[in-house]
Write an enzyme that holds these catalytic residues in place. Structure first.
Site, mmCIF file in Angstrom:
data_model
loop_
_atom_site.group_PDB
_atom_site.id
_atom_site.type_symbol
_atom_site.label_atom_id
_atom_site.label_comp_id
_atom_site.label_asym_id
_atom_site.label_seq_id
_atom_site.Cartn_x
_atom_site.Cartn_y
_atom_site.Cartn_z
ATOM 1 N N ASN A 73 -11.445 -4.992 -0.315
ATOM 2 C CA ASN A 73 -10.777 -6.291 -0.454
ATOM 3 C C ASN A 73 -10.339 -6.823 0.914
ATOM 4 O O ASN A 73 -9.162 -7.161 1.126
ATOM 5 C CB ASN A 73 -9.570 -6.162 -1.387
ATOM 6 C CG ASN A 73 -9.281 -7.455 -2.132
ATOM 7 O OD1 ASN A 73 -9.953 -8.469 -1.934
ATOM 8 N ND2 ASN A 73 -8.267 -7.437 -2.977
ATOM 9 N N HIS A 123 0.030 -8.076 -6.651
ATOM 10 C CA HIS A 123 -0.835 -7.634 -7.739
ATOM 11 C C HIS A 123 -0.142 -7.738 -9.090
ATOM 12 O O HIS A 123 -0.801 -7.996 -10.105
ATOM 13 C CB HIS A 123 -1.285 -6.194 -7.508
ATOM 14 C CG HIS A 123 -2.445 -6.064 -6.568
ATOM 15 N ND1 HIS A 123 -2.282 -5.952 -5.204
ATOM 16 C CD2 HIS A 123 -3.781 -6.053 -6.791
ATOM 17 C CE1 HIS A 123 -3.470 -5.857 -4.630
ATOM 18 N NE2 HIS A 123 -4.396 -5.918 -5.564
#
Length: 531
Positions: free
Chosen positions: A377, A410
């Site tokens: 990521n 997240h």
């Protein structure tokens, strides 16, 4: 002697929906312990409607890219890209898309109305603060999972452009102060360079921020990209000369491969099975411990599929294409001056490094956990590195602050914090043992050590990753307790042993230095053992 199941009987058991305890009642003479260690008795073949809508939207965005790229009028292309982005948000989110609109309006107002010296902090607080309200809303009224991803990317974009504006404003102010300083040494002090982009950031309009934030490219699952990358797409001719179709086909092949791996492994080793009573009552300790490997492999395959398809959206539209000479970096874009390259744009070779989400092969093949994190990521990691890690006031705590920000971004589920905040614990262990046994190793011994580090890397990823997947504290604690917290306990033991060996090695080095200073070159037997 108890009869052993035939292969056809095993397949029947594996495909059944009954638990083994129920099967024992029906077949008291059968030895169920011979069923292969990785075969669960529940198979998950269902695909949620959210996943179907998600894949359809991604494929539609990929298909639209070829048409969008061919539109010659830049303003028309910009309006079309935004309209497609809004359509995707509404299709995926329905009425919940109002959350995206509300947070975008608040963030845009902050970027434009707050003084540039503070707008990055205020916008950061607004966008990340809105995540609290958004997720509390989700707690009481379920919000589609993909809406959460849209909100996450939107948070990075809007706060990111505020950070860019503040950084540009500081450079402009420093440039003015430098020019006003008549006593400066022009020969020794390098002048501060101000680009057109720095000036343009100070003149941002609400329309531009909305266009950038709701552009259909990346609106669903990323990748994150800077406003400069978005602006270049409409102002530079690179998209016309980049190998968009070829790059998309290659990425699409990879996405199809990852998708096949995901479907196959999820069919055999579903995560839901790790939540069942049978998993804990009828499976052995070894089975439960090893189950983290296929579970995290399935998770990786799923993530690789989504991220690669999102890259296909970019490549088909020619978005994020830069000449090789621009030295582009994932998330950041060009690191060298590149504006002059548009004069002979047809003579350059191009790449899409700017929009690469995850370097899949590097993640899989690298030897250490630390390296794997760097390749995972990468666009989001760029945002965290530039806007959190480098700007955090305390160097001592900035790594922890960056990881905490990542976990918060997240979500609020305990699994996010077990997973992400557990990473530095293992990295410190890995670094310690790298210095002890790997750093100076050569030849076949180094190869063996590398392989061991690779195995331990994937166990650490899998052990921490299962917490991310199980999500709730109850599920996480139940699983970790069932394997006696072996991961954390063994890592703590390895850290303790590493500290002991490091201390012994340093003591031996001090003794050798003392002997060398006194003219005695003899090395004790104990020192040799420590070496």
């Amino acid at each position: 002697m108890s009869p052993i199941l035939s292969f056809s009987q095993v397949i029947k058991i594996v495909r059944c929906r009954h638990s083994k305890s129920h099967l024992r009642k029906e077949n008291p003479d059968v030895r169920f312990d011979v069923i292969p260690v990785f075969w669960p008795c529940q198979i998950n073949t269902e695909m949620s409607i959210d996943d179907v809508i998600y894949v359809i939207c991604l494929l539609a965005c990929i298909g639209a890219g070829n048409y969008v790229r061919e539109v010659r009028d830049e303003s028309q292309r910009k309006m079309m890209s935004t309209a497609l982005g809004v359509l995707v948000v509404v299709i995926v989110s329905g009425l919940h898309s109002l959350h995206c609109i509300a947070s975008l309006a608040l963030g845009t107002a902050s970027v434009l109305l707050v003084h540039p010296s503070k707008c990055h902090l205020v916008t950061f607080g607004i966008m990340f603060g809105y995540l609290v309200f958004f997720r509390l809303f989700d707690f009481y009224w379920s919000i589609p999972g993909h809406t959460n991803m849209i909100q996450m990317i939107l948070t990075l974009k809007v706060s990111g452009i505020a950070f860019e504006k503040t950084a540009a404003w500081k450079r402009i102010r420093e440039k003015d102060e430098q020019e006003k300083n008549e006593q400066r040494d022009v020969n020794s002090e390098s002048p501060i360079e101000i680009t057109d982009y720095d000036l343009e950031l100070q003149q941002l309009s609400a329309a531009e921020i909305v266009h950038y934030s709701l552009n259909y490219i990346g609106v669903l699952t990323g990748p994150y990209y800077r406003y400069r990358t978005y602006r270049d797409y409409f102002e530079m001719p690179f998209k016309t000369h980049a190998p968009s179709v070829g790059a998309t086909i290659e990425k699409f092949k990879c996405a199809a491969f990852y998708s096949a791996l995901y479907l196959a492994t999820n069919y055999v080793w579903p995560l839901d099975y790790a939540l069942s009573d049978e998993f804990y009552n009828d499976r052995s300790f070894i089975y439960r411990l090893l189950y983290v490997w296929p579970t995290f492999f399935t998770f990786r395959a799923r993530i690789y599929t989504g991220l690669t398809l999102s890259e296909c959206v970019c490549t088909m539209a020619g978005f994020g294409a830069y000449p090789d000479d621009a030295n582009a970096n994932a998330g950041e874009g060009p690191r060298k001056r590149y504006q002059h390259l548009k004069r002979d744009a047809d003579k350059h070779t191009y790449n899409f490094t700017t929009i690469v989400n995850t370097r899949v092969m590097d993640v899989e093949r690298c030897w250490t956990f630390r390296e794997g994190m760097k390749h995972w990521n990468v666009c989001v990691q760029y945002w965290l590195a530039v806007n959190v890690y480098k700007l955090f006031p305390s160097k001592k705590y900035r790594t922890g602050a960056t990881l905490l920000c990542s976990a918060y971004w997240h979500g609020f589920r305990p699994g996010h914090y077990f997973c992400i905040m557990g990473a530095p614990f293992y990295v410190s262990l890995e670094d310690m043992w790298h210095k002890l046994v790997r750093k100076d190793a050569t030849g076949p011994g180094r190869t063996v050590i590398d392989v061991l580090f690779w195995i331990f890397k994937w166990f650490a990823f899998s052990y921490l990753g299962v917490a991310f997947l199980l999500s709730s504290f109850g599920n996480i604690w139940r699983f970790y307790s069932s394997v006696y917290h072996i991961g954390y306990i063994s890592w703590a033991a390895m850290i303790g042993l590493g500290f002991f060996l490091t201390t012994q090695r340093k003591a031996a080095q001090r003794r050798r230095q003392k002997c060398a200073a006194s003219g005695d070159t003899a090395v004790t037997v104990e020192d040799k053992k420590v070496q």
